[in-house]
Design a protein around this motif. Structure first.
Motif, PDB file in Angstrom:
ATOM      1  N   ILE A  10       2.392  -9.733  -5.676  1.00 50.20           N
ATOM      2  CA  ILE A  10       2.084  -8.454  -5.052  1.00 50.20           C
ATOM      3  C   ILE A  10       0.826  -7.890  -5.684  1.00 50.20           C
ATOM      4  CG2 ILE A  10       2.883  -6.060  -4.813  1.00 50.20           C
ATOM      5  CD1 ILE A  10       5.741  -7.230  -5.094  1.00 50.20           C
ATOM      6  N   GLU A  11      -0.017  -7.295  -4.850  1.00 55.32           N
ATOM      7  CA  GLU A  11      -1.117  -6.497  -5.383  1.00 55.32           C
ATOM      8  C   GLU A  11      -0.869  -5.057  -4.958  1.00 55.32           C
ATOM      9  OE1 GLU A  11      -5.878  -5.831  -5.015  1.00 55.32           O
ATOM     10  OE2 GLU A  11      -5.179  -7.878  -5.350  1.00 55.32           O
ATOM     11  N   ALA A  12      -0.726  -4.177  -5.947  1.00 51.33           N
ATOM     12  CA  ALA A  12      -0.541  -2.755  -5.661  1.00 51.33           C
ATOM     13  C   ALA A  12      -1.836  -2.217  -5.073  1.00 51.33           C
ATOM     14  CB  ALA A  12      -0.166  -2.007  -6.929  1.00 51.33           C
ATOM     15  N   ALA A  13      -1.710  -1.470  -3.983  1.00 48.61           N
ATOM     16  CA  ALA A  13      -2.869  -0.926  -3.293  1.00 48.61           C
ATOM     17  C   ALA A  13      -2.570   0.505  -2.873  1.00 48.61           C
ATOM     18  CB  ALA A  13      -3.194  -1.785  -2.063  1.00 48.61           C
ATOM     19  N   CYS A  14      -3.611   1.198  -2.440  1.00 47.67           N
ATOM     20  CA  CYS A  14      -3.472   2.565  -1.953  1.00 47.67           C
ATOM     21  C   CYS A  14      -3.944   2.641  -0.509  1.00 47.67           C
ATOM     22  CB  CYS A  14      -4.308   3.524  -2.806  1.00 47.67           C
ATOM     23  SG  CYS A  14      -3.658   3.739  -4.471  1.00 47.67           S
ATOM     24  N   CYS A  31      -6.153   6.012  -7.705  1.00 47.55           N
ATOM     25  CA  CYS A  31      -6.303   4.672  -7.131  1.00 47.55           C
ATOM     26  C   CYS A  31      -7.565   3.958  -7.615  1.00 47.55           C
ATOM     27  CB  CYS A  31      -6.314   4.765  -5.610  1.00 47.55           C
ATOM     28  SG  CYS A  31      -4.761   5.384  -4.957  1.00 47.55           S
ATOM     29  N   GLU A  32      -8.136   4.457  -8.695  1.00 46.25           N
ATOM     30  CA  GLU A  32      -9.314   3.804  -9.238  1.00 46.25           C
ATOM     31  C   GLU A  32      -8.985   2.349  -9.548  1.00 46.25           C
ATOM     32  OE1 GLU A  32     -12.265   4.382 -13.036  1.00 46.25           O
ATOM     33  OE2 GLU A  32     -11.181   6.127 -12.277  1.00 46.25           O
ATOM     34  N   ALA A  68       0.828  -1.205   0.000  1.00 51.75           N
ATOM     35  CA  ALA A  68       0.000   0.000   0.000  1.00 51.75           C
ATOM     36  C   ALA A  68       0.860   1.253   0.000  1.00 51.75           C
ATOM     37  CB  ALA A  68      -0.924  -0.008   1.214  1.00 51.75           C
ATOM     38  N   ILE A  69       0.587   2.121  -0.973  1.00 53.17           N
ATOM     39  CA  ILE A  69       1.295   3.392  -1.053  1.00 53.17           C
ATOM     40  C   ILE A  69       0.326   4.536  -0.819  1.00 53.17           C
ATOM     41  CG2 ILE A  69       3.080   2.500  -2.592  1.00 53.17           C
ATOM     42  CD1 ILE A  69       1.580   4.045  -4.865  1.00 53.17           C
ATOM     43  N   ASN A  70       0.866   5.652  -0.397  1.00 52.76           N
ATOM     44  CA  ASN A  70       0.075   6.850  -0.160  1.00 52.76           C
ATOM     45  C   ASN A  70      -0.052   7.611  -1.481  1.00 52.76           C
ATOM     46  OD1 ASN A  70      -0.903   9.379   0.490  1.00 52.76           O
ATOM     47  ND2 ASN A  70       0.312   9.553   2.368  1.00 52.76           N
ATOM     48  N   PRO A  71      -1.275   7.715  -2.038  1.00 58.61           N
ATOM     49  CA  PRO A  71      -1.421   8.393  -3.330  1.00 58.61           C
ATOM     50  C   PRO A  71      -1.129   9.897  -3.262  1.00 58.61           C
ATOM     51  CG  PRO A  71      -3.567   7.885  -2.412  1.00 58.61           C
ATOM     52  CD  PRO A  71      -2.547   7.234  -1.520  1.00 58.61           C
TER      53      PRO A  71
END
Length: 168
Positions: free
Chosen positions: A98-102, A109-110, A68-71
């Motif tokens: 890995i699943e990229a997430a926000c 992050c749509e 999870a990254i901070n958008p």
């Protein structure tokens, strides 16, 4: 063999760590295969970054890990470096997708999972956070890696050395 000047290599907790092409290299056995690990910082450069808390066994549930990254973080080369080093080692070292997430809702992050250490939904999460002090915090099924600029990349390397069993 302990024959290099320390800035070129050293033995750390029984692991040979050698600097080549601007990266610190070592090898670990993972799932009965030898994994070569290139990191930007040696273990002596990151060993004092605090690693606190306890990770639950739920982190090992499922096949994938949510990163999870901070958008809200605008382009930051150090944030990107930390993310790439983390992702590469998850894929190579522990062979989990890995699943990229926000961490929060954002137009960027749509179609992404919104997940963070405060709301893991019971899933394995690694959250990258901007903070004045570098640290790694385990809480439930989440690993929160914090820092600013190069210190964030150092915190990621601290987590990876722990993960590979090089730093306790």
């Amino acid at each position: 063999n302990g024959e290099l000047p320390e800035e070129e290599g050293y033995v750390y907790n029984g692991f040979s760590v050698v600097k080549a092409d601007g990266l610190w290299w070592t090898e670990v056995e993972s799932e009965s295969r030898l994994v070569k690990i290139p990191l930007h910082f040696g273990p002596k450069e990151v060993e004092n970054i605090p690693l606190t808390g306890k990770i639950s066994s739920a982190f090992n549930d499922g096949d994938k890990i949510y990163v999870a990254i901070n958008p809200a973080v605008n382009y930051n080369k150090y944030y990107t470096l930390a993310l790439m080093e983390l992702n590469n080692n998850i894929l190579q070292g522990i062979s989990r997708p890995i699943e990229a997430a926000c961490t929060a809702e954002d137009p960027a992050c749509e179609n992404r999972t919104i997940i963070n250490c405060e709301n893991t939904q019971g899933k394995p999460v690694i959250e990258l956070a901007i903070s004045d002090q570098p640290s790694v915090t385990f809480q439930g099924s989440c690993m929160k890696v914090s820092g600013n600029d190069l210190e964030l990349a150092k915190a990621v390397d601290r987590l990876l050395y722990y993960w590979y069993g090089i730093i306790n």
